[in-house]
Scaffold this active site. Structure first.
Site, short mmCIF file in Angstrom:
data_model
loop_
_atom_site.label_atom_id
_atom_site.label_comp_id
_atom_site.label_asym_id
_atom_site.label_seq_id
_atom_site.Cartn_x
_atom_site.Cartn_y
_atom_site.Cartn_z
N CYS A 176 62.28 34.67 13.61
CA CYS A 176 63.13 35.85 13.76
C CYS A 176 64.60 35.49 13.50
O CYS A 176 65.14 34.59 14.15
CB CYS A 176 62.98 36.39 15.17
SG CYS A 176 64.13 37.71 15.53
N CYS A 181 59.89 42.79 15.24
CA CYS A 181 59.98 41.69 16.19
C CYS A 181 58.87 40.67 15.93
O CYS A 181 57.71 41.04 15.78
CB CYS A 181 59.86 42.24 17.61
SG CYS A 181 59.59 41.00 18.85
N GLN A 226 48.79 43.32 31.16
CA GLN A 226 49.28 42.03 30.67
C GLN A 226 49.61 42.14 29.18
O GLN A 226 48.86 42.74 28.42
CB GLN A 226 48.22 40.96 30.87
CG GLN A 226 47.93 40.68 32.34
CD GLN A 226 48.95 39.74 32.96
OE1 GLN A 226 49.84 39.23 32.30
NE2 GLN A 226 48.84 39.54 34.27
N CYS A 253 54.27 33.94 38.06
CA CYS A 253 55.09 34.00 36.85
C CYS A 253 56.47 33.39 37.12
O CYS A 253 57.37 33.51 36.31
CB CYS A 253 55.22 35.44 36.36
SG CYS A 253 55.83 36.56 37.60
N1 SAH Z 1 47.29 41.08 38.90
C1 SAH Z 1 47.72 42.12 38.00
C2 SAH Z 1 49.19 42.54 38.18
C3 SAH Z 1 50.18 41.46 38.44
S1 SAH Z 1 51.86 41.97 38.37
C4 SAH Z 1 47.43 41.74 36.57
O1 SAH Z 1 47.19 40.58 36.30
O2 SAH Z 1 47.43 42.61 35.73
C5 SAH Z 1 52.31 42.13 40.05
C6 SAH Z 1 51.86 43.44 40.66
O3 SAH Z 1 52.29 43.43 42.02
C7 SAH Z 1 52.47 44.68 40.05
O4 SAH Z 1 51.45 45.56 39.70
C8 SAH Z 1 53.35 45.27 41.17
O5 SAH Z 1 53.36 46.68 41.16
C9 SAH Z 1 52.66 44.74 42.40
N2 SAH Z 1 53.48 44.60 43.63
C10 SAH Z 1 54.79 44.30 43.74
N3 SAH Z 1 55.15 44.14 45.03
C11 SAH Z 1 54.02 44.34 45.77
C12 SAH Z 1 53.73 44.29 47.17
N4 SAH Z 1 54.69 44.00 48.06
N5 SAH Z 1 52.48 44.51 47.56
C13 SAH Z 1 51.49 44.80 46.67
N6 SAH Z 1 51.70 44.87 45.33
C14 SAH Z 1 52.96 44.64 44.88
#
Ligand code: SAH
Length: 512
Positions: free
Chosen positions: A98, A190, A341, A467
């Site tokens: 890029c 992108c 994801q 992450c």
């Molecule tokens: N495990 C899923 C999402 C991970 S991202 C996957 O792999 O697709 C993290 C997620 O946590 C998000 O969906 C967000 O909305 C949620 N989240 C953030 N704070 C939270 C909390 N205090 N309790 C429960 N979920 C929460």
């Protein structure tokens, strides 16, 4: 000669007449110029070099480069420099795909060879576990497996959100915000995204141009098209386009926001849909209403204007040795507002490792905290007795339930709420238990209350998907102090070209 050149403030690097004498009062000032060898890389991908013990952070410099940089901001013990010239390129420096990578905030380390990117990420995770987590180097050597890289570190993202605006000449543009600003760099292609992005964006921009449909202007809050969201199901080939527009909600009508754009848009919509509909894979076109003057991209109201409401994608299980596909997979239905994801291939590897680390025999009760649309929960359900998912966003839980039903999964149950509130309530008031707990929290990691409850529930195993390896390290320390031991750790690169890295950790209860 090198040492003489290294660290000459206020002089050009080829001014060889000056021999720098630091003394004890070394400091530098704005606009000083230095020659420096980049010897390390910071957490945000910036190059780090030392000049007589004084630290310089140089954005866009790659570890191993010798560069000339100009000081932009100087502090007592360190300074930020701007890369002026690469004098001797690093052996790991590559030509990025890029051409906007330096301006765009998205990819911080695209100029580094991919293997060097992976080495950096592995080091970053290990260093955080050492420094923040306080774990032994010897232990980490034993339990850390090699990072899982991508076959192709480009074109891996299934989702992109392009801001739309107008350039200085009044031409409509779509692209990316330049790092830390809201100036749009026009770029419809992108290097991380799918190839269809370009055709779709150009088609929409041409249509807007033809019918005088204005882009949204952040400064005045007027104009119509704010963002274009494009998503592709990699397994299904289905494409979704969502135009985020500044018009249409009740609020918008009252204030007249969107005036001078909506009429033209509505009148010409059919033509646009006809053109978009011809793009191979096009499955869903929608508008999302966002009349708020905020940085938040999406509004909460979506109307499908062509095709289906959702697109499908499949997540397969992969062999954890060679990562070949192992099953038919689970189908997910994704709407413009669903969290999903962004790198589906690496996600399959990550979830397959989660399944492996969970060590399920079919009899376990599993909790999936921070479950989003239930991706991990449904992935584990086939190997568990029962799965409970907890997620804070109600719409995501709705998606999780629907996804479970579509896949004929009847042993997964989902709760809306905060993990740190739902888990204690279900455990303390309802006596629910856990054999395995999986967590996949956002960057800030798990809440203390949540970790405390996990420790009280004493599951056999905990699988932590993270992450952010800094908060991961902090949370692992608490879990290990509370009776668990680190068994396996593996970083998975979900975001090539960027400094981000996912890490998965398997913990086992120590029986005391
Ligand atoms: N495990 C899923 C999402 C991970 S991202 C996957 O792999 O697709 C993290 C997620 O946590 C998000 O969906 C967000 O909305 C949620 N989240 C953030 N704070 C939270 C909390 N205090 N309790 C429960 N979920 C929460």
């Amino acid at each position: 000669m090198e040492d003489r050149l290294n660290g000459v403030p206020g002089r050009d690097y080829d001014d060889k007449s000056v021999v720098f004498d630091r003394g004890d009062n070394f400091h530098c000032e704005k606009n000083d110029v230095f020659t420096v060898k980049i010897e390390d890389i910071g957490n945000d991908g910036e190059g780090i070099g030392k000049v007589n013990g004084y630290t310089l952070f140089v954005k866009d410099a790659v570890i191993g480069d010798r560069v000339r940089c100009k000081i932009m901001k100087a502090k007592e013990h360190y300074a930020y420099g701007k890369l002026e010239e690469i004098l001797v390129p690093s052996p790991v420096r590559v030509e990025p795909l890029c051409k906007y990578h330096r301006q765009c905030g998205g990819c911080q380390i695209q100029a580094m060879d991919y293997q060097a990117q992976l080495d950096f990420k592995q080091r970053k995770v290990k260093n955080n576990l050492l420094r923040i987590g306080g774990f032994d180097e010897e232990l980490l050597e034993q339990v850390m497996e090699p990072i899982v890289g991508m076959e192709n570190p480009y074109h891996y993202r299934n989702k992109a959100q392009f801001p739309v605006g107008t350039d200085r000449e009044g031409k409509l543009i779509a692209g990316f915000y330049a790092g830390r600003t809201h100036d749009i760099i026009p770029n419809t292609d992108c290097a991380l995204g799918v190839e269809e992005n370009k055709e779709i964006l150009e088609c929409i921009l041409a249509h807007m141009e033809k019918y005088h449909i204005p882009a949204y202007d952040e400064k005045t809050g007027t104009g119509l098209v704010r963002h274009i969201l494009i998503r592709k199901g990699f397994a299904s080939g289905e494409i979704m386009v969502c135009l985020v527009i500044n018009y249409g909600s009740k609020k918008g009508h009252k204030t007249g926001i969107g005036k001078g754009g909506n009429r033209e848009f509505l009148a010409s919509q059919k033509e646009l849909l006809k053109t978009l509909g011809k793009i191979h894979g096009m499955t869903s076109v929608s508008v999302c209403i966002n009349t708020e003057r905020t940085n938040v991209i999406m509004g909460d109201e979506v109307h499908t204007i062509w095709g289906k409401e959702k697109i499908c994608d499949t997540i397969h299980r992969r062999d954890v040795e060679d990562f070949s596909l192992m099953d038919e997979g689970i189908v997910f239905h994704i709407s413009p507002l669903s969290f999903y994801q962004v790198n589906p291939v690496q996600t399959e590897k990550l979830y397959s490792l989660a399944l492996e680390y969970a060590g399920l025999s079919g009899k376990e009760t599993v909790w999936d905290l921070y479950c989003g649309i239930g991706t991990i929960s449904l992935f584990l359900a086939g190997k568990a007795e029962h799965v409970y998912g907890v997620e804070i966003i109600p719409q995501a839980v709705q998606d999780a339930r629907e996804n479970a039903a579509w896949n004929g999964i009847d042993n997964a149950e989902f709760f809306v709420g905060k993990a740190e509130e739902v888990l204690p309530e279900k455990y303390e008031k309802e006596g629910k238990r856990a054999d395995v707990i999986v967590v996949d929290p956002p960057r800030k990691g798990c809440d203390r209350e949540c970790l405390e409850t996990m420790l009280k529930m004493r599951p056999e195993r905990i699988v932590y998907v993270s992450c952010d390896s800094a908060t991961l390290a902090r949370d692992l320390r608490m879990l290990c102090d509370g009776g668990y031991e680190l068994k396996r750790i593996r970083a998975v690169d979900q975001f090539g070209g960027t400094v981000h890295v996912e890490t998965i950790v398997g913990l086992q209860r120590r029986d005391m």
